[in-house]
Design a protein around this motif. Structure first.
Motif, PDB file in Angstrom:
ATOM      1  N   GLN A 155      37.336  62.403  11.715  1.00 24.94           N
ATOM      2  CA  GLN A 155      37.271  61.693  10.310  1.00 24.94           C
ATOM      3  C   GLN A 155      38.452  62.000   9.432  1.00 24.94           C
ATOM      4  O   GLN A 155      39.187  63.268   9.422  1.00 24.94           O
ATOM      5  CB  GLN A 155      35.869  62.267   9.403  1.00 24.94           C
ATOM      6  CG  GLN A 155      34.767  62.140  10.190  1.00 24.94           C
ATOM      7  CD  GLN A 155      34.300  60.830  10.352  1.00 24.94           C
ATOM      8  OE1 GLN A 155      34.859  59.789   9.938  1.00 24.94           O
ATOM      9  NE2 GLN A 155      33.361  60.609  11.215  1.00 24.94           N
ATOM     10  N   TYR A 650      32.706  64.833   3.650  1.00 25.83           N
ATOM     11  CA  TYR A 650      33.516  63.981   4.801  1.00 25.83           C
ATOM     12  C   TYR A 650      32.395  63.510   5.743  1.00 25.83           C
ATOM     13  O   TYR A 650      32.739  62.879   6.543  1.00 25.83           O
ATOM     14  CB  TYR A 650      34.587  64.440   5.249  1.00 25.83           C
ATOM     15  CG  TYR A 650      35.736  64.655   4.132  1.00 25.83           C
ATOM     16  CD1 TYR A 650      36.206  63.439   3.398  1.00 25.83           C
ATOM     17  CD2 TYR A 650      35.962  65.919   3.550  1.00 25.83           C
ATOM     18  CE1 TYR A 650      37.341  63.760   2.658  1.00 25.83           C
ATOM     19  CE2 TYR A 650      37.168  66.186   2.750  1.00 25.83           C
ATOM     20  CZ  TYR A 650      37.584  64.914   2.182  1.00 25.83           C
ATOM     21  OH  TYR A 650      38.607  65.144   1.052  1.00 25.83           O
ATOM     22  N   ASP A 651      31.185  63.729   5.438  1.00 24.64           N
ATOM     23  CA  ASP A 651      30.016  63.256   6.303  1.00 24.64           C
ATOM     24  C   ASP A 651      30.265  61.681   5.987  1.00 24.64           C
ATOM     25  O   ASP A 651      30.142  61.113   5.102  1.00 24.64           O
ATOM     26  CB  ASP A 651      28.568  63.759   5.946  1.00 24.64           C
ATOM     27  CG  ASP A 651      27.518  62.679   6.319  1.00 24.64           C
ATOM     28  OD1 ASP A 651      27.533  62.918   7.781  1.00 24.64           O
ATOM     29  OD2 ASP A 651      27.037  61.983   5.826  1.00 24.64           O
ATOM     30  N   ARG A 652      30.424  60.867   7.250  1.00 29.56           N
ATOM     31  CA  ARG A 652      30.485  59.427   7.155  1.00 29.56           C
ATOM     32  C   ARG A 652      29.607  58.819   8.312  1.00 29.56           C
ATOM     33  O   ARG A 652      29.378  59.366   9.572  1.00 29.56           O
ATOM     34  CB  ARG A 652      31.676  59.063   7.703  1.00 29.56           C
ATOM     35  CG  ARG A 652      32.771  59.215   6.355  1.00 29.56           C
ATOM     36  CD  ARG A 652      34.066  58.378   6.593  1.00 29.56           C
ATOM     37  NE  ARG A 652      35.067  58.671   5.682  1.00 29.56           N
ATOM     38  CZ  ARG A 652      36.152  59.333   5.671  1.00 29.56           C
ATOM     39  NH1 ARG A 652      36.274  59.992   6.816  1.00 29.56           N
ATOM     40  NH2 ARG A 652      36.761  59.430   4.599  1.00 29.56           N
ATOM     41  N   ARG A 653      28.560  57.990   7.885  1.00 25.50           N
ATOM     42  CA  ARG A 653      27.612  57.367   8.797  1.00 25.50           C
ATOM     43  C   ARG A 653      28.209  56.502   9.907  1.00 25.50           C
ATOM     44  O   ARG A 653      27.888  56.530  11.247  1.00 25.50           O
ATOM     45  CB  ARG A 653      26.503  56.508   8.073  1.00 25.50           C
ATOM     46  CG  ARG A 653      25.328  56.147   8.729  1.00 25.50           C
ATOM     47  CD  ARG A 653      24.639  57.743   9.173  1.00 25.50           C
ATOM     48  NE  ARG A 653      24.429  58.330   7.881  1.00 25.50           N
ATOM     49  CZ  ARG A 653      24.937  59.447   7.520  1.00 25.50           C
ATOM     50  NH1 ARG A 653      25.786  60.125   8.325  1.00 25.50           N
ATOM     51  NH2 ARG A 653      24.502  60.052   6.365  1.00 25.50           N
ATOM     52  N   ASP A 655      32.111  54.911  11.248  1.00 23.23           N
ATOM     53  CA  ASP A 655      33.679  55.084  11.159  1.00 23.23           C
ATOM     54  C   ASP A 655      34.166  53.907  12.411  1.00 23.23           C
ATOM     55  O   ASP A 655      33.721  54.132  13.601  1.00 23.23           O
ATOM     56  CB  ASP A 655      34.224  56.371  11.694  1.00 23.23           C
ATOM     57  CG  ASP A 655      35.780  56.326  11.143  1.00 23.23           C
ATOM     58  OD1 ASP A 655      35.897  56.623   9.950  1.00 23.23           O
ATOM     59  OD2 ASP A 655      36.336  56.519  11.999  1.00 23.23           O
ATOM     60  N   GLY A 677      35.230  52.862   7.093  1.00 21.78           N
ATOM     61  CA  GLY A 677      34.455  54.034   7.212  1.00 21.78           C
ATOM     62  C   GLY A 677      33.345  53.915   5.911  1.00 21.78           C
ATOM     63  O   GLY A 677      33.817  53.346   5.032  1.00 21.78           O
ATOM     64  N   THR A 678      32.133  54.499   6.175  1.00 19.29           N
ATOM     65  CA  THR A 678      31.369  54.598   4.964  1.00 19.29           C
ATOM     66  C   THR A 678      32.109  55.734   4.241  1.00 19.29           C
ATOM     67  O   THR A 678      32.747  56.538   4.359  1.00 19.29           O
ATOM     68  CB  THR A 678      30.143  55.466   5.658  1.00 19.29           C
ATOM     69  OG1 THR A 678      29.472  54.520   6.898  1.00 19.29           O
ATOM     70  CG2 THR A 678      28.942  55.701   4.714  1.00 19.29           C
ATOM     71  N   ASN A 680      32.682  58.629   1.248  1.00 22.07           N
ATOM     72  CA  ASN A 680      32.472  59.850   1.213  1.00 22.07           C
ATOM     73  C   ASN A 680      31.327  60.113   0.367  1.00 22.07           C
ATOM     74  O   ASN A 680      30.978  59.446  -0.562  1.00 22.07           O
ATOM     75  CB  ASN A 680      33.705  60.615   0.516  1.00 22.07           C
ATOM     76  CG  ASN A 680      34.953  60.415   1.265  1.00 22.07           C
ATOM     77  OD1 ASN A 680      34.903  60.021   2.530  1.00 22.07           O
ATOM     78  ND2 ASN A 680      36.127  60.739   0.603  1.00 22.07           N
ATOM     79  N   ARG A 720      27.094  58.078  -2.982  1.00 21.52           N
ATOM     80  CA  ARG A 720      28.088  57.697  -1.711  1.00 21.52           C
ATOM     81  C   ARG A 720      29.040  56.764  -2.571  1.00 21.52           C
ATOM     82  O   ARG A 720      28.781  55.825  -3.207  1.00 21.52           O
ATOM     83  CB  ARG A 720      27.266  56.796  -0.983  1.00 21.52           C
ATOM     84  CG  ARG A 720      26.674  57.598   0.102  1.00 21.52           C
ATOM     85  CD  ARG A 720      27.552  58.104   1.077  1.00 21.52           C
ATOM     86  NE  ARG A 720      26.785  59.086   2.144  1.00 21.52           N
ATOM     87  CZ  ARG A 720      27.522  59.607   3.041  1.00 21.52           C
ATOM     88  NH1 ARG A 720      28.537  59.644   3.057  1.00 21.52           N
ATOM     89  NH2 ARG A 720      26.573  60.722   3.759  1.00 21.52           N
ATOM     90  N   SER A 723      32.476  51.855   0.535  1.00 21.50           N
ATOM     91  CA  SER A 723      33.221  51.950   1.985  1.00 21.50           C
ATOM     92  C   SER A 723      34.612  51.621   1.642  1.00 21.50           C
ATOM     93  O   SER A 723      35.316  51.305   0.859  1.00 21.50           O
ATOM     94  CB  SER A 723      32.626  50.825   2.776  1.00 21.50           C
ATOM     95  OG  SER A 723      32.865  49.511   2.470  1.00 21.50           O
ATOM     96  N   TYR A 724      35.221  52.301   2.752  1.00 21.53           N
ATOM     97  CA  TYR A 724      36.856  52.399   2.894  1.00 21.53           C
ATOM     98  C   TYR A 724      37.185  51.358   4.020  1.00 21.53           C
ATOM     99  O   TYR A 724      36.690  51.500   5.041  1.00 21.53           O
ATOM    100  CB  TYR A 724      37.149  53.703   3.315  1.00 21.53           C
ATOM    101  CG  TYR A 724      38.770  54.074   3.517  1.00 21.53           C
ATOM    102  CD1 TYR A 724      39.290  54.418   2.005  1.00 21.53           C
ATOM    103  CD2 TYR A 724      39.173  53.473   4.459  1.00 21.53           C
ATOM    104  CE1 TYR A 724      40.911  54.472   2.430  1.00 21.53           C
ATOM    105  CE2 TYR A 724      40.813  53.676   4.401  1.00 21.53           C
ATOM    106  CZ  TYR A 724      41.592  54.065   3.566  1.00 21.53           C
ATOM    107  OH  TYR A 724      42.893  54.397   3.461  1.00 21.53           O
TER     108      TYR A 724
END
Length: 794
Positions: A155, A650-653, A655, A677-678, A680, A720, A723-724
């Protein structure tokens, strides 16, 4: 003890295998004589084989026979097949031609794509440096760590940052190795670039799980980088001129006999020069005068010399520095401020070949990281007299001095045994803080004792080819950490297995235990140099992780693509974090000194689990990869979030990374990257309110204006971010001339101008109808950013 071990190895290698012969030697690149690690060496129509080690050495022991077909293959190079008599031991060196310069005289000129179904190592990615140089980059700066962020299971941090978070681990849980030396801070420009110059690198390997026993000291990943040795045939070089920095690399032979070579690679930014007039104008507009600047620079050095076929010496070093300064002056005050941090590493290595089956490398290693802040403020009265004088100096750092010895032993074609030991002396300087003021009570002088510790490890591992379908790597590492008051010793079992379900399909599994004895205290989460390295103590236990993984690896015929699918679960214990509101500058108002850092932290546990998909093609006219990660990470600390589990930042569901490189012809190449990415996990206020206190002397309007606003933040990281996603594109124009090659590269980052969140803030807006209300405002950092770079090679 060491002598007895060597005698034992010598006995079993010379006295117990009379009916076997050994092929051994070194594998080099044609044209430069650069040693090639990771080359596959095997017999035609057989699965048994070996890979060359970090220093290009191979040893293959087989039963005696008349003749054999010996094959050498490596990604990006032509596969070479040799017919050899197999009646006696033979030592010889091999030269491989790069695939793009192959001539018809080569026995087999096809490009060889590395077969992941044959490799027992899982959760590992070997990244060709040539691909790194072709991928679009922020402001044209090619960055190894930025490319690793595009791999599944890795990540990225905040927008633009070079920090990496592997399978739920923090930035301190990655072991970054450059020529056997640990690099503690890998960031330039406050984290926007890494310190690793791609022009100086030969190989890059990322290991996310199933760690071999030779690695230790971190929980989440190993990033093992090897510098080039230098061209032994002729003087050559390459470099580039970009928007914010330039770089130059020179390499060539040492002496007329060409037994040695050197590498010199440097890079410096000129941001301080470019920004100087704009900064001075801004200060003048504020009614003052002064200057400010920032620059980074790094230097890679390497020398090597072959004393004989059995003895080689390498000396390498890395020196990187960042410096920011600010000087301002007006009628009422003068301020001088600075911020600087630096890395230094040095490695002296001796390769020795005891016999065709036993190779050793002994290294003396030095590593240093230092960070410092200085600030001086002088205030003047109307007559220009000095009425107040304040100065602040802060520094922290870590020094390492170590020695390690590694042995590679090849008893036969079915076993590759590695064993060794290492010792590292750490000296930590957590904080040194000095404040001087014109008022006596404002003086603070904190110079704590330096913390000394000794970290050691001993290991052994064996890659065992059980039969034509099964391979096993089993190993054991014993790590030890000694401080002044306590000694920690831990066993770390490691095992990996691969089973061939079909000629091009393998089922793989691994289990590994890792211990980490040094920690990074951070409350920024973006790898700033203010983050503090501290050791395990009698109050702070070592971090520990257990990771299990299972997956499939498939080679897709002759297409050059390989496919991997993995699932993993990792449990982490004794991870540390600052307590609520604490920081590395926690001042005790009663004693006018800074608190012990151990009083400011809390320990807890975490887990991470998920699945990863990677479709990768490393060579050919079209190359690149598609990666996807589905993951969950949870942390739990007794003193944070009321003891409840929460998602770290930095948990992301989800990526996703899509990377493509297309060689239109010899003169034009195209590349593109799209990432998603989901958002942060952040802690944001859920509600805001004021407590109104009736006051006889204040009306409601005045009362509302002077009373503070309070916020309810709810549970930690329960919000949350959006999204990125981002698209980067580049085009390269190559032209080969008689004596050199030049490349113009034009790129654009964030091609469709996505306003990705850098952080959020709340602000109060007043509406004539709805009245006062609090709104959430997204702050974006980078819009669409074009870049160009001129690269040359000779």
């Amino acid at each position: 003890m060491k002598c007895k071990l060597l005698l034992f190895v010598f006995f079993i290698t010379t006295g117990s295998m009379a009916q076997q012969i050994t092929f051994s030697g070194y594998i080099r690149e044609s044209g430069s004589q650069e040693l090639l690690p990771g080359v596959s060496v095997y017999l035609a129509n057989q699965t048994a084989g070996v890979s060359s080690n970090h220093y290009g050495f191979f040893s293959l022991t087989i039963p005696k026979q008349d003749t054999v077909s010996l094959i050498f293959s490596f990604v990006g190079y032509g596969k070479l097949e040799l017919r050899k008599s197999a009646t006696t031991n033979q030592e010889f060196n091999i030269t491989l031609e790069p695939a793009n310069t192959l001539k018809e005289v080569v026995v087999n000129a096809e490009r060889e794509s590395q077969r992941i179904s044959d490799d027992i190592q899982m959760s590992s990615i070997q990244l060709p440096v040539s691909q790194v140089k072709k991928i679009p980059a922020f402001l044209g700066e090619k960055d190894v760590l930025k490319v690793l962020q595009l791999m599944p299971g890795v990540q990225k941090g905040t927008e633009g940052q070079a920090g990496i978070y592997v399978r739920g681990g923090g930035p301190d849980q990655n072991l970054l190795i450059l020529d056997d030396a640990t690099v503690y801070n890998a960031n330039h420009l406050f984290g926007f670039f890494s310190v690793f110059n791609g022009d100086a690198l030969k190989s890059v390997e990322l290991i996310k799980g199933g760690f071999p026993s030779r690695y230790g000291g971190r929980l989440s990943s190993v990033i093992d980088m090897q510098m080039k040795d230098g061209n032994k045939e002729k003087l050559s070089g390459e470099g580039g001129i970009g928007l914010i920095s330039s770089r130059l690399t020179l390499e060539g032979p040492l002496g007329k006999r060409k037994k040695g070579s050197f590498l010199l690679s440097g890079r410096r930014t000129y941001l301080d020069i470019l920004a100087k007039p704009f900064i001075e104008r801004a200060i003048e507009n504020e009614g003052g005068e002064g200057s400010a600047g920032y620059f980074f620079q790094d230097l890679n050095l390497k020398f090597n010399y072959d004393f004989s076929q059995k003895d080689k010496i390498y000396l390498s070093g890395f020196f990187g520095k960042d410096k920011f300064n600010l000087n301002t002056l007006d009628e009422s005050f003068e301020e001088i401020a600075g911020l600087q941090w630096a890395n230094k590493t040095g490695t002296l290595r001796w390769n020795h070949l005891y016999n065709p089956k036993l190779f050793s490398n002994t290294s003396l290693i030095f590593s240093n990281f230092n960070f410092g802040i200085n600030n001086e403020l002088i205030e003047y009265d109307e007559d220009g007299n000095n009425v107040s004088d304040f100065s602040l100096d802060y520094s922290s750092g870590i020094d390492d001095l170590g020695i390690k010895t590694d042995f590679d032993f090849y008893p036969n074609a079915n076993h590759e045994i590695k064993f060794g030991l290492q010792f590292t002396r750490h000296i930590f300087s957590p904080t040194a803080f000095v404040i001087n003021g014109t008022e006596g009570e404002g003086n603070i002088n904190v110079k704590p004792d330096r913390l000394k510790s000794l970290e050691s490890g001993i290991y052994a591992e064996d890659v065992w080819t059980i039969n034509t379908k099964a391979k096993l790597n089993f190993g054991l590492r014993y790590s030890n950490f000694n401080t002044d008051s306590k000694n920690y010793g831990r066993l770390e079992p490691r095992i990996s297995i691969a089973y061939k379900m079909a000629p091009d399909l393998s089922l793989k599994g691994s289990y590994a235990v890792m211990n980490q004895y040094i920690h990074l205290l951070t409350n920024t989460g973006i790898g700033l140099p203010t983050d503090l390295w501290v050791p395990t103590t009698d109050r702070v236990a070592p971090q520990r992780s257990e990771q299990v993984a299972i997956g499939l690896a498939k080679d897709l015929g002759n297409t050059g693509f390989n496919l991997s699918l993995e699932g993993y679960y990792k449990d982490m214990k004794n991870i540390i974090s600052y307590k609520e509101g604490a920081s590395f500058l926690e001042l005790d108002g009663n004693t006018n000194s800074f608190n012990d850092w151990q009083d400011n932290i809390t320990s807890g546990r975490g887990n991470s689990y998920g699945s990863e998909f990677l479709l990768h093609k490393k060579t050919g006219r079209f190359s690149g990869w598609a990666g996807y990660t589905l993951s969950w990470t949870n942390w739990q600390f007794e003193e944070l979030n009321n003891g409840k589990k929460f998602f770290p930042k930095y948990d992301r569901r989800h990526d996703i990374s899509l990377v493509g490189i297309y060689e239109v012809n010899e003169r034009i190449s195209l590349s593109g990257v799209w990432v998603y990415g989901t958002g942060n996990a952040l802690t944001m206020p859920l509600a805001s309110f004021r407590i109104r206190i009736p006051t006889a002397n204040l009306n409601n309007d005045i009362n509302r204006n002077i009373l503070p606003q309070y916020s309810d933040y709810g549970e930690r990281n329960s919000f949350r971010a959006e999204s990125y996603h981002r698209l980067d594109l580049s085009i390269q124009f190559h032209k080969k001339k008689r004596r050199h090659e030049r490349t113009w590269e034009f790129g654009v980052v964030n091609a469709y101008n996505r306003r990705n969140p850098f952080f959020y803030q709340t602000e109060i807006q007043t509406d004539a109808i709805k009245g006062e209300r609090t709104v959430l405002k997204r702050i974006s950092l980078f819009p669409i950013i074009p870049s160009f770079t001129y690269n040359f090679k000779f």
